[in-house]
Design a protein around this motif. Structure first.
Motif, PDB file in Angstrom:
ATOM      1  N   ASN A  38       0.584  -3.143  -5.941  1.00 39.52           N
ATOM      2  CA  ASN A  38       0.510  -1.999  -5.139  1.00 39.52           C
ATOM      3  C   ASN A  38      -1.003  -1.270  -5.036  1.00 39.52           C
ATOM      4  O   ASN A  38      -1.414  -0.957  -6.193  1.00 39.52           O
ATOM      5  CB  ASN A  38       1.682  -0.933  -5.471  1.00 39.52           C
ATOM      6  CG  ASN A  38       1.651   0.296  -4.348  1.00 39.52           C
ATOM      7  OD1 ASN A  38       1.953   0.004  -3.089  1.00 39.52           O
ATOM      8  ND2 ASN A  38       1.376   1.606  -4.975  1.00 39.52           N
ATOM      9  N   SER A  63      -2.534   0.737  -8.135  1.00 39.59           N
ATOM     10  CA  SER A  63      -1.766   1.900  -8.985  1.00 39.59           C
ATOM     11  C   SER A  63      -0.801   1.106  -9.971  1.00 39.59           C
ATOM     12  O   SER A  63      -0.244   1.728 -10.759  1.00 39.59           O
ATOM     13  CB  SER A  63      -0.998   2.743  -8.069  1.00 39.59           C
ATOM     14  OG  SER A  63      -0.312   2.102  -7.149  1.00 39.59           O
ATOM     15  N   CYS A 104       0.827  -1.167   0.037  1.00 33.38           N
ATOM     16  CA  CYS A 104      -0.038   0.094  -0.014  1.00 33.38           C
ATOM     17  C   CYS A 104       0.900   1.255  -0.072  1.00 33.38           C
ATOM     18  O   CYS A 104       1.588   1.393   1.016  1.00 33.38           O
ATOM     19  CB  CYS A 104      -0.910  -0.036   1.338  1.00 33.38           C
ATOM     20  SG  CYS A 104      -1.990   1.343   1.337  1.00 33.38           S
ATOM     21  N   ASN A 105       0.529   2.081  -1.098  1.00 34.08           N
ATOM     22  CA  ASN A 105       1.409   3.310  -1.407  1.00 34.08           C
ATOM     23  C   ASN A 105       3.013   3.227  -1.091  1.00 34.08           C
ATOM     24  O   ASN A 105       3.756   3.699  -0.718  1.00 34.08           O
ATOM     25  CB  ASN A 105       1.247   4.468   0.024  1.00 34.08           C
ATOM     26  CG  ASN A 105      -0.197   4.728  -0.022  1.00 34.08           C
ATOM     27  OD1 ASN A 105      -0.861   4.824  -1.040  1.00 34.08           O
ATOM     28  ND2 ASN A 105      -0.874   4.805   1.108  1.00 34.08           N
ATOM     29  N   ASP A 162      -3.103   2.146  -4.228  1.00 33.80           N
ATOM     30  CA  ASP A 162      -2.844   3.370  -3.597  1.00 33.80           C
ATOM     31  C   ASP A 162      -3.945   3.907  -2.712  1.00 33.80           C
ATOM     32  O   ASP A 162      -5.371   3.690  -2.829  1.00 33.80           O
ATOM     33  CB  ASP A 162      -3.115   4.297  -5.048  1.00 33.80           C
ATOM     34  CG  ASP A 162      -2.889   5.973  -4.569  1.00 33.80           C
ATOM     35  OD1 ASP A 162      -3.798   6.438  -3.846  1.00 33.80           O
ATOM     36  OD2 ASP A 162      -2.165   6.432  -5.359  1.00 33.80           O
ATOM     37  N   SER A 163      -3.805   4.348  -1.728  1.00 41.63           N
ATOM     38  CA  SER A 163      -5.064   4.434  -0.651  1.00 41.63           C
ATOM     39  C   SER A 163      -5.805   5.698  -0.781  1.00 41.63           C
ATOM     40  O   SER A 163      -6.827   5.807  -0.460  1.00 41.63           O
ATOM     41  CB  SER A 163      -4.122   4.494   1.065  1.00 41.63           C
ATOM     42  OG  SER A 163      -3.424   5.840   0.842  1.00 41.63           O
ATOM     43  N   GLN A 164      -5.372   6.600  -1.672  1.00 42.74           N
ATOM     44  CA  GLN A 164      -6.031   7.737  -2.030  1.00 42.74           C
ATOM     45  C   GLN A 164      -7.252   7.364  -3.072  1.00 42.74           C
ATOM     46  O   GLN A 164      -8.195   7.822  -2.858  1.00 42.74           O
ATOM     47  CB  GLN A 164      -5.284   9.101  -2.333  1.00 42.74           C
ATOM     48  CG  GLN A 164      -4.664   9.567  -1.464  1.00 42.74           C
ATOM     49  CD  GLN A 164      -3.828  10.944  -1.987  1.00 42.74           C
ATOM     50  OE1 GLN A 164      -3.535  11.140  -3.167  1.00 42.74           O
ATOM     51  NE2 GLN A 164      -3.407  11.805  -0.950  1.00 42.74           N
ATOM     52  N   THR A 165      -6.739   6.779  -4.084  1.00 40.77           N
ATOM     53  CA  THR A 165      -7.826   6.545  -5.178  1.00 40.77           C
ATOM     54  C   THR A 165      -8.605   5.198  -4.678  1.00 40.77           C
ATOM     55  O   THR A 165      -9.247   4.796  -5.406  1.00 40.77           O
ATOM     56  CB  THR A 165      -6.812   6.227  -6.468  1.00 40.77           C
ATOM     57  OG1 THR A 165      -6.035   5.196  -6.452  1.00 40.77           O
ATOM     58  CG2 THR A 165      -6.349   7.372  -6.775  1.00 40.77           C
TER      59      THR A 165
END
Length: 77
Positions: free
Chosen positions: A61, A70, A27-28, A63-66
């Motif tokens: 991986n 990612s 993650c990230n 992306d915690s925002q989207t």
């Protein structure tokens, strides 16, 4: 399924018709970092038992925002 080893937990291992998939989630971070973790910690545990088996290493991986994947990469083990 998640497997516990002396070096940590493998996020996912799937065995399907002669193919073994070792999958690590991050993650990230990066898919490459996930692959590096598989290679350094878990790869020696999974050796094909015959010439008919194939081993695939998969790094994913998120992306915690989207809240989405990612990046992902795979290589033959």
């Amino acid at each position: 399924m998640e497997l516990l080893t002396s070096d940590g937990r493998i996020d996912m291992v799937a065995k399907i018709k002669g193919k073994i998939y070792i999958i690590e989630f991050k993650c990230n971070q990066s898919a490459e970092k996930a692959l590096d973790q598989i290679k350094s910690k878990y790869l020696s545990r999974f050796k094909p038992q015959s010439s008919n088996e194939e081993l695939f290493l998969v790094g994913i991986n998120f992306d915690s925002q989207t809240r989405n994947i990612s990046e992902w990469k795979w290589v033959l083990g």
